[in-house]
Design an enzyme around this catalytic site. Structure first.
Site, PDB file in Angstrom:
ATOM      1  N   GLU A  76      -9.969   5.700  10.250  1.00 21.96           N
ATOM      2  CA  GLU A  76     -10.263   5.378   8.855  1.00 21.96           C
ATOM      3  C   GLU A  76     -10.963   4.018   8.718  1.00 21.96           C
ATOM      4  OE1 GLU A  76      -6.861   7.826   6.454  1.00 21.96           O
ATOM      5  OE2 GLU A  76      -6.302   5.823   7.120  1.00 21.96           O
ATOM      6  N   GLU A 132       6.944  22.036  -3.568  1.00 19.57           N
ATOM      7  CA  GLU A 132       5.997  22.835  -2.789  1.00 19.57           C
ATOM      8  C   GLU A 132       5.447  23.975  -3.632  1.00 19.57           C
ATOM      9  OE1 GLU A 132       5.672  25.139   1.512  1.00 19.57           O
ATOM     10  OE2 GLU A 132       7.653  24.722   0.680  1.00 19.57           O
ATOM     11  N   GLU A 186       4.143   9.491  -0.753  1.00 20.83           N
ATOM     12  CA  GLU A 186       2.723   9.313  -1.067  1.00 20.83           C
ATOM     13  C   GLU A 186       2.090  10.549  -1.686  1.00 20.83           C
ATOM     14  OE1 GLU A 186      -1.498   8.490   1.269  1.00 20.83           O
ATOM     15  OE2 GLU A 186       0.402   8.107   2.292  1.00 20.83           O
ATOM     16  N   LYS A 193      -2.745   0.318  14.576  1.00 22.65           N
ATOM     17  CA  LYS A 193      -3.598   1.412  14.133  1.00 22.65           C
ATOM     18  C   LYS A 193      -5.014   1.048  14.544  1.00 22.65           C
ATOM     19  CE  LYS A 193      -5.349   3.652   9.904  1.00 22.65           C
ATOM     20  NZ  LYS A 193      -5.225   3.728   8.414  1.00 22.65           N
ATOM     21  N   ASP A 237      -1.577  14.605   7.185  1.00 21.12           N
ATOM     22  CA  ASP A 237      -1.143  13.344   6.582  1.00 21.12           C
ATOM     23  C   ASP A 237      -0.050  13.567   5.548  1.00 21.12           C
ATOM     24  OD1 ASP A 237      -1.029  10.685   5.933  1.00 21.12           O
ATOM     25  OD2 ASP A 237      -2.939  10.617   4.875  1.00 21.12           O
ATOM     26  N   ARG A 284      -0.376   3.985  17.202  1.00 20.86           N
ATOM     27  CA  ARG A 284      -0.406   5.163  16.325  1.00 20.86           C
ATOM     28  C   ARG A 284      -1.424   6.187  16.821  1.00 20.86           C
ATOM     29  NH1 ARG A 284      -1.480   4.672  10.635  1.00 20.86           N
ATOM     30  NH2 ARG A 284       0.286   5.905   9.960  1.00 20.86           N
ATOM     31  N   GLU A 316       0.845  -1.195   0.000  1.00 27.90           N
ATOM     32  CA  GLU A 316       0.000   0.000   0.000  1.00 27.90           C
ATOM     33  C   GLU A 316       0.880   1.244   0.000  1.00 27.90           C
ATOM     34  OE1 GLU A 316      -3.594   1.995   2.647  1.00 27.90           O
ATOM     35  OE2 GLU A 316      -3.198  -0.152   2.746  1.00 27.90           O
ATOM     36  N   ARG A 317       0.569   2.168  -0.938  1.00 30.73           N
ATOM     37  CA  ARG A 317       1.402   3.356  -1.109  1.00 30.73           C
ATOM     38  C   ARG A 317       2.860   2.980  -1.333  1.00 30.73           C
ATOM     39  NH1 ARG A 317      -3.036   6.122  -2.240  1.00 30.73           N
ATOM     40  NH2 ARG A 317      -4.375   6.442  -0.444  1.00 30.73           N
ATOM     41  N   TRP A 328     -12.476  13.254   4.318  1.00 30.24           N
ATOM     42  CA  TRP A 328     -11.186  12.953   4.942  1.00 30.24           C
ATOM     43  C   TRP A 328     -10.599  14.130   5.709  1.00 30.24           C
ATOM     44  CZ3 TRP A 328     -11.083   8.006   4.922  1.00 30.24           C
ATOM     45  CH2 TRP A 328     -11.659   7.307   3.866  1.00 30.24           C
TER      46      TRP A 328
END
Length: 843
Positions: free
Chosen positions: A302, A529, A411, A298, A383, A335, A178-179, A560
């Site tokens: 989510e 950025e 990510e 975790k 995040d 977490r 994942e990611r 989110w």
């Protein structure tokens, strides 16, 4: 495996594919001149095969052999001549009792190095420390320094872990990792632990060389099946290949496993049957893996299960695991990434703010945790954004130790398809002074444990390597993994100093190579950025899909909590106490006062803390909207320079790595223009305020595909609109129709750079051909989903937008330019526009 590595380090016909990373042990310049300053033999003290001291001896033999071509003998006791002696302090003192008084104090994993006239003494507080000392010595001599020196080195914090978000099987957000943007999992496949764990052992070697002491191998969104007896046996095999490098195995747990796997009707952390079930799991794991590091959990975030399902506290949940680990000496890292996406609604509640969640959920729990609990806190409150303030939760935990969670896998930051060197960001965060009780309280002093006198603190890095030989999907991205390890050991090191080390070890001693990589790397975070999201607005990526391409509209109205609250007149989150979400008040008074006041809030966090008109003046004198326009043009212009800088290195770096990096830099240069135009066009449309320099929406070199003569192509309105120049692209009329887009050029005769912006969807592999006056200029294939590790997308949007440029093409006034697109699968060979650019001009 040792023989393969030996061939790689001495350069015998093995390609530079990145697998050896910074442990290439490539021959140093003028190696023969230094042979007299090197040891001739290695003595390992009380070494056992399969443990770090024995490994340290092997590394010294292989390293000195590769770096200098000097073959060392291995002796059981001190031979004649110069010697490298490696072992633990206790083993050395047992043989040399009188030496005890002259040795420094070492903490766990620390090491002592003494180099004198070719003799090398490497002592660790433990076996792992001895290995760290050996790697440090090899790093020093690999950089050409063979002079005498003495060094005592202790780690800044005891917890220096990496988190792998590997899934048990292919699936999840992005494949089997994942990611992850560097290939499939090196640990798992098809629900089981891989039979061949060679790459896992190589990974442990890399991590040990930078001082990492534990790996959590599976995803924090854990699959309960990791705890079946068969998979426990497999985990023991992973621990076995880690052990020679002193790297311990950690494990992510699914809080609901007692119900999902154990057949219980509850996972209430205070239920005795649940407690007993988890104790049995811990006992069975430690029976197989006596040196397991512990757990990572975790919970209640989510959609993940957790203690609050039963109205229990987060401390109740963490302590459940802590108590099962205490008999075995393990630790539980819990977490702080806790928030409920189902309750976030910016329309119904102006004061709703995901940034508040961590402090709110952990408030009042500081003295409720067991001693072997550590709270893992993301560096910022949201995040892994391109810029966030330091999370205030670090100031609320004075009795419970914390780790700072940093993300090496990019990510939100270009997913290794864009070069972004992250050490300068991390340094800025670690050096930030939170002023707890009006006293110096840098983040690094808190996560070291020094500020609050805590014993269990440190660093957690989300890495997500894969089976790609580059590990992360990009050679340059590996500088971030190297920098993470170095800063976790010593946060006082500089970004440029770490980069210089990494470049030398990875690419050699060529000064131009150093200069180019330093310039690209140090400019990369500011550039990203600038062209993604500045002034603290967050990374304006697609929050609903792949977290990769530009989609500023997705940043509001999502569940989110990653919001900009942009409307036609204003932008930014009001996080003040007096009028907003109250987030600023979570900081100690001095910091809270700074962020509460718009005049004292740094411009680079203005829109994080304040909701202002687009015409709000910054300290620079520019308005917010003009800064947006200028920054996006500046950042994308910087990205264009990366290509020409790298091209200076042709012939100075092996062909495979040179071309690999060049391909990505060219892609980044093109995609930065997509970012620039998408974000600027979106806010121009939303605000109605024009760019003072007249750039936004005006592209004199472009020919919109929908305005060309089309055959087999048709116009298509893109969504989101800003993902296409002119809001439209062209797509083939059917999935079997060949499309052509033709135009007559009105430019003066001469040489031009021809750029085609198109969309490479993960639905097929269309091909395109570019012709001038019926002569083929170039042909390419839509296969970036294979060439780049970034998240795939099936849509025509800012994520799939790409650019192909052909330099120095001779055209005449009136020449016919034609693009031919052949669809494949469900991908309709989409084209956005063609730019006819005077050579060296940026569109």
């Amino acid at each position: 495996m040792r023989s393969l590595l030996w061939l790689a380090v001495v350069g015998l016909a093995v390609a530079e594919d990145g697998l050896a990373a910074w442990l290439r042990y490539a021959r140093v310049p003028s190696a023969s001149r230094h042979l007299g300053k090197l040891p001739s033999a290695v003595v390992t003290l009380n070494a056992t095969k399969g443990y770090p001291v024995h490994t340290a001896g092997q590394e010294l033999v292989d390293g000195i052999g590769g770096l200098f071509g000097k073959k060392l003998t291995v002796a059981k006791s001190k031979p004649k001549g110069t010697t490298a002696t490696v072992g633990t302090v206790s083993a050395y003192v047992d043989k040399n009792p009188s030496a005890a008084k002259g040795l420094p104090d070492l903490v766990e994993d620390g090491f002592y190095l003494k180099i004198s006239k070719g003799n090398v003494l490497i002592l660790g507080q433990n076996e792992r420390g001895a290995l760290y000392g050996a790697f440090h010595y090899l790093s020093v001599i690999a950089q050409g320094n063979v002079s005498d020196f003495t060094l005592t080195s202790n780690p800044d914090a005891p917890v220096r872990w990496v988190n792998q978000w590997d899934n048990m099987q292919d699936g999840g957000t992005h494949g089997s990792v994942e990611r992850g943007y560097g290939g499939d999992s090196i640990f798992f496949w098809d629900g089981h632990i891989r039979e061949d764990l060679t790459r896992a052992g190589q990974y442990a070697r890399l991590l040990a060389s930078i001082g990492i002491n534990a790996v959590v191998a599976n995803n924090v969104n854990a699959n309960a099946s990791i705890l079946t007896p068969e998979n426990m046996d497999g985990l023991a095999r992973i621990a076995d290949v880690f052990r020679p490098y002193g790297v311990q195995l950690g494990l992510s747990l699914n809080f609901a496993a007692p119900q999902l796997l154990g057949g219980l009707d509850t996972f209430d952390p205070l239920d005795e049957t649940v407690v007993n079930w988890w104790q049995g799991i811990a006992d069975n794991l430690y029976k197989r893996i006596p040196d397991m590091a512990g757990y990572l959990v975790k919970a209640n975030s989510e959609g993940q299960p957790g203690p609050m399902t039963y109205n229990r506290t987060l401390a109740d949940g963490a302590n459940l695991f802590a108590r099962t680990l205490q008999p075995h000496g393990g630790i539980i890292i819990f977490r702080a990434f806790v928030y409920d996406h189902r309750s976030l609604n910016q329309t119904l509640d102006w004061k709703a703010d995901r940034a508040n969640a961590a402090v709110n959920y952990f408030d009042g729990l500081d003295d409720k945790f067991e001693d072997n609990v550590v709270i893992q806190i993301k560096y910022g409150p949201i995040d892994f954004q391109v810029r966030e303030p330091v999370s205030p939760l670090f100031t609320h935990l004075r009795r419970t130790g914390a780790t700072v969670e940093l993300q090496i896998t990019q990510e939100y930051l270009g997913q290794q398809a864009h070069v972004v060197y992250l050490a300068p960001m991390w340094k800025e965060l670690l050096d930030f002074d939170l002023r707890v009780d009006s006293k110096p309280s840098t983040l690094k002093s808190i996560v070291s444990g020094k500020r609050f006198g805590q014993k269990l603190t440190g660093y957690a890095g989300v890495v997500n390597v894969g089976t790609n030989t580059t590990w992360l999907g990009s050679h340059l991205a590996m500088s971030n993994l190297y920098a993470y390890g170095k800063l976790a050991w010593d946060p006082e090191q500089t970004s440029t100093g770490i980069l210089k080390e990494w470049t030398t070890l990875t690419f050699g001693h060529d000064k131009l190579v150093h200069d180019v990589i330093t310039k690209i790397s140090m400019e990369s975070w500011p550039a990203y950025e600038d062209y993604s999201g500045n002034l603290g607005i967050q990374t304006l990526t697609d929050i609903l899909l792949g977290h990769y391409g530009p989609n500023p509209g997705s940043q509001d109205g999502n569940p989110w909590g990653q919001w900009t609250r942009a409307d036609d007149d204003t932008i930014g989150m009001d996080r003040t106490v007096w009028n907003g979400t109250g987030f600023a008040g979570q900081y100690p008074p001095e910091i809270a006062a700074m962020y509460e006041n718009i005049e004292t809030t740094p411009d680079n966090l203005l829109l994080w803390f304040h909701h202002v008109p687009y015409t709000q003046k910054l300290k620079s004198g520019k308005t917010v909207i003009q800064h947006f326009y200028d920054a996006h043009y500046k950042g994308s212009a910087t990205a264009q320079t990366f290509v020409t800088l790298w091209e200076k290195l042709k012939g100075r770096i092996d062909k495979e790595r040179y071309e690999h990096v060049l391909f990505r830099l060219i892609y980044q240069a093109g995609h930065s223009l997509v970012w620039r135009d998408s974000v600027n066009q979106f806010y121009f449309n939303k605000s109605g305020i024009p760019d003072e320099l007249g750039r936004v929406g005006n592209h004199k070199y472009r020919i919109e595909a929908e305005e060309m003569e089309l055959k087999g192509y048709k116009s298509y309105r893109v969504s989101p609109f800003e993902a296409a120049s002119g809001y439209h692209c062209v797509v083939t009329e059917t999935n079997s129709t060949v499309g052509t887009a033709t135009t007559k050029l009105k430019v003066p005769s001469g040489k031009y750079d021809l750029a085609v912006n198109y969309y490479d969807m993960a639905l097929g592999n269309s091909t395109w051909e570019l012709f001038v006056d019926r002569k083929l200029v170039g042909k390419w294939k839509g296969d970036l989903e294979y060439e780049l590790g970034r998240a795939p997308s099936p849509y025509i949007d800012g994520q799939t937008a790409a650019r192909k440029t052909f330099r120095g093409v001779r055209v005449k006034k009136g020449s016919e330019l034609k693009v031919v697109g052949r669809p494949d699968g469900l991908e309709p060979a989409p084209i956005d526009y063609i730019s006819v650019l005077p050579e060296g001009t940026v569109d």
